[in-house]
Design a protein around this motif. Structure first.
Motif, mmCIF file in Angstrom:
data_model
loop_
_atom_site.group_PDB
_atom_site.id
_atom_site.type_symbol
_atom_site.label_atom_id
_atom_site.label_comp_id
_atom_site.label_asym_id
_atom_site.label_seq_id
_atom_site.Cartn_x
_atom_site.Cartn_y
_atom_site.Cartn_z
ATOM 1 N N UNK A 155 0.856 -1.187 0.000
ATOM 2 C CA UNK A 155 0.000 0.000 0.000
ATOM 3 C C UNK A 155 0.899 1.246 0.000
ATOM 4 N N UNK A 156 0.403 2.305 -0.649
ATOM 5 C CA UNK A 156 1.139 3.562 -0.658
ATOM 6 C C UNK A 156 0.178 4.707 -0.901
ATOM 7 N N UNK A 157 0.346 5.781 -0.140
ATOM 8 C CA UNK A 157 -0.415 7.010 -0.355
ATOM 9 C C UNK A 157 0.586 8.106 -0.701
ATOM 10 N N UNK A 158 0.338 8.782 -1.805
ATOM 11 C CA UNK A 158 1.209 9.872 -2.257
ATOM 12 C C UNK A 158 0.400 11.148 -2.395
ATOM 13 N N UNK A 159 1.094 12.265 -2.341
ATOM 14 C CA UNK A 159 0.484 13.538 -2.695
ATOM 15 C C UNK A 159 0.810 13.838 -4.157
ATOM 16 N N UNK A 160 -0.068 14.576 -4.800
ATOM 17 C CA UNK A 160 0.167 14.956 -6.192
ATOM 18 C C UNK A 160 1.555 15.583 -6.336
ATOM 19 N N UNK A 161 2.303 15.104 -7.351
ATOM 20 C CA UNK A 161 3.632 15.631 -7.611
ATOM 21 C C UNK A 161 4.762 14.838 -6.993
ATOM 22 N N UNK A 162 4.459 13.996 -6.019
ATOM 23 C CA UNK A 162 5.506 13.181 -5.416
ATOM 24 C C UNK A 162 5.908 12.062 -6.364
#
Lengths: 113, 110
Positions: free
Chosen positions: A10-17
């Protein structure tokens, strides 16, 4: 044998990362694949590597890059993540290009906020 | 792009019932595969069919490849809750890359 392994699960990113999804297989397979699976869309091929040292675009390559690091490992990189890349990503391997069974990993569930 | 149309998209039945799911295309394929995917897992190959008209059986599952190698069906007899999952067909045509259908989500209720 572990078969095909993927990290992370699982992974959560912010836009642009940016991030790299890792895939490894221990079956001595020549070909490896990256797919994304979205609700109602089935599995769509992002990139593939028919053999060590080669990579080619699949159906939906935009926004992704890949590296066939060696025969075992095939990584998928998102340089600047976008919400449209929220999906479940599967890596698969195949003994010989286009002639055999594809074995899939357990997937990476990616959310881009 | 070769398209594989799967139907129905969703299917919810009671334990013990029979069912058939379909995979159709306007293209001719050299081979066709059926996969089953359980929640949180990757797809797992069930069968590969390569000859037009071919029928393969896997316990209570019967797979058929159309005579013209454009379509396939999967029939499950006396479905059980353990059959629950997403059933995907996939085929190789002229491009040689495997193309997947969108899947049939089967739920078998006890």
């Amino acid at each position: 044998n572990a078969g095909v392994t993927q990290t992370p699960k699982f992974q959560v990113l912010k836009t642009g990362q940016s991030m790299t999804l890792q895939c490894a297989q221990d079956m001595n397979h020549n070909s490896m694949y990256w797919y994304r699976q979205d609700p109602g869309m089935g599995l769509r091929l992002i990139y593939y590597s028919a053999s060590e040292g080669t990579t080619d675009k699949g159906e939906v390559p935009n926004g992704y890059n890949v590296s066939r690091l060696n025969k075992r490992e095939f990584s998928l990189r998102l340089e600047s993540a976008a919400p449209s890349q929220t999906s479940v990503y599967f890596c698969a391997s195949e003994r010989v290009w286009s002639t055999d069974t594809q074995y899939f990993g357990p997937g990476t569930r990616l959310t881009v906020l | 792009t070769q398209l594989l149309e799967q139907s129905p998209q969703f299917l919810s039945i009671q334990e013990g019932e029979n069912l058939t799911v379909y995979c159709n295309s306007s293209s001719v394929f050299s081979s066709l595969q059926w996969y089953r995917q359980e929640p949180g897992e990757g797809p797992v190959l069930l069968v590969t069919v390569v000859t037009g008209g071919e029928v393969k059986k896997l316990k209570r599952l019967t797979f058929q490849f159309g005579d013209a190698r454009k379509d396939s069906s999967l029939h499950i007899t006396a479905a059980q809750p353990g059959d629950t999952g997403l059933y995907l067909c996939a085929a190789q045509g002229g491009s040689e890359k495997l193309v997947f259908g969108k899947g049939t989500k089967l739920t078998v209720n006890p």
